[in-house]
Write an enzyme that holds these catalytic residues in place. Structure first.
Site, short mmCIF file in Angstrom:
data_model
loop_
_atom_site.label_atom_id
_atom_site.label_comp_id
_atom_site.label_asym_id
_atom_site.label_seq_id
_atom_site.Cartn_x
_atom_site.Cartn_y
_atom_site.Cartn_z
N TYR A 126 44.68 -14.76 166.40
CA TYR A 126 42.45 -14.91 166.77
C TYR A 126 42.76 -15.03 168.05
CZ TYR A 126 42.15 -13.47 161.79
OH TYR A 126 42.08 -13.21 160.21
N HIS A 136 38.22 -6.60 156.36
CA HIS A 136 38.18 -8.14 156.27
C HIS A 136 37.72 -8.62 157.41
CE1 HIS A 136 41.22 -9.46 153.91
NE2 HIS A 136 41.99 -9.36 153.99
N ARG A 179 38.44 -14.06 151.81
CA ARG A 179 38.74 -12.63 151.55
C ARG A 179 37.87 -12.01 150.56
NH1 ARG A 179 43.84 -15.30 151.67
NH2 ARG A 179 45.38 -14.66 152.77
N HIS A 222 45.86 -19.30 155.77
CA HIS A 222 47.48 -18.74 156.02
C HIS A 222 48.45 -19.56 155.26
CE1 HIS A 222 45.12 -16.24 158.96
NE2 HIS A 222 45.48 -15.68 157.37
N ARG A 249 35.68 -11.67 157.73
CA ARG A 249 37.17 -13.15 157.50
C ARG A 249 36.87 -13.16 159.05
NH1 ARG A 249 40.75 -15.18 154.58
NH2 ARG A 249 42.95 -15.14 154.91
N LYS A 297 46.37 -16.36 147.56
CA LYS A 297 47.32 -15.43 147.77
C LYS A 297 48.56 -16.59 146.77
CE LYS A 297 46.84 -11.41 151.12
NZ LYS A 297 47.81 -11.44 152.51
#
Length: 315
Positions: free
Chosen positions: A294, A259, A163, A285, A262, A187
């Site tokens: 995706y 993004h 990110r 994730h 990414r 995150k």
């Protein structure tokens, strides 16, 4: 938008019915403690939402109120949007509350009976084709401090799938050129070690040797890799502007978001046979479900290729 958290005190009339419903579930239905706790949290959030609207009686609630509450849960709730599964569970609790109130004669109607979970468009992430990515990466020059920094930044974003916030959060010690790895702070404070390709390392080396020292003299010895003109850590806004500016120069402005590189990183890996769980780890994730979006992109690509290339695709 009304507060959907639990900081707002629930109106006494609504709170009393919620307590009665939970007692009913516990005593007459034998509902498990875990389920009761979950329903209690959901209904207190619902009660707080209604109270914030100035509603203090279940009789005043319409199906529109219930629907708008569910939609609000997909927005920002205490810093994070609720997952679709959590919204569905909340609807079960809210329906149960209104059905209980109606059957016990506390209200004259059941406004939640026909409410369905809000339909959500599943937006597929935009990914650039490989040729477009390469054109974007080649757009910054290599003759100036700013150009060297932007070239290194774009290479890192695409090579690692980071990110923008993770890329600008990198410190010099987070890159191991010998092992060709980068330590990203993701995150929730979770760190992950990801590979980085030789072109990105080369761009980083050129920036670190020829550009960063000049930027560093303007500040107070920041450990950050990517520095601004004052020698401090580059901001997310400046990094996004660098991506946007170079995308415009490459003729890709309409296809680029913060993004995009990414998304392109993940899509290109999956198109070339990478396992979805490996890509999940690389992206950081928490759930493979997030990464699986995706796979929809790659299936759509395959479908388009098939439709245009197979001699009997249209028969």
């Amino acid at each position: 938008m009304p507060n959907t958290g639990q900081d707002t005190e629930v109106a006494p009339g609504i709170s009393q019915v919620i307590t009665g419903y939970l007692d009913h579930l516990a005593v007459e239905r034998g509902t498990s403690r875990n389920t009761l706790d979950g329903y209690g949290r959901d209904l207190r959030r619902y009660g707080a939402y209604l109270t914030a609207l100035g509603i203090d009686d279940l009789e005043a609630i319409t199906d529109q109120h219930v629907t708008e509450f569910l939609i609000s849960l997909r927005g920002d709730v205490g810093g994070a949007a609720l997952a679709a599964s959590s919204v569905a569970r909340t609807l079960v609790a809210v329906r149960g509350l209104h059905r209980f109130a109606f059957q016990d004669g506390l209200v004259s109607s059941d406004p939640a009976r026909d409410v369905r979970p809000p339909a959500l468009d599943r937006r597929l992430p935009k990914a650039l084709g490989l040729d477009d990515v390469l054109r974007l990466l080649d757009t910054p020059g290599d003759s100036g401090v700013r150009e060297l920094r932007e070239r290194a930044l774009l290479e890192v974003l695409y090579s690692t799938g980071a990110r923008i916030s993770e890329a600008i959060g990198l410190d010099v010690d987070d890159v191991d050129a010998a092992e060709r790895t980068v330590l990203l702070d993701g995150k929730g404070g979770k760190q992950r070690l990801v590979p980085i390709g030789r072109p990105a390392l080369a761009a980083l080396d050129a920036y670190l040797v020829r550009a960063r020292p000049q930027l560093a003299t303007q500040g107070r010895a920041s450990p950050a890799i990517f520095l601004n003109a004052r020698g401090g850590r580059l901001s997310r806004q400046s990094a996004w502007q660098a991506l946007k500016t170079n995308a415009e120069r490459a003729g890709l402005a309409d296809s680029v978001s913060p993004h995009t590189l990414r998304h392109s990183f993940a899509t290109h890996l999956l198109e070339r046979g990478a396992d979805v769980r490996v890509v999940q780890e690389l992206l950081g994730h928490a759930s493979v479900t997030t990464t699986q979006v995706y796979t929809l992109v790659t299936v759509n690509t395959l479908r388009e290729v098939y439709a245009t290339a197979h001699p009997r695709a249209r028969h």
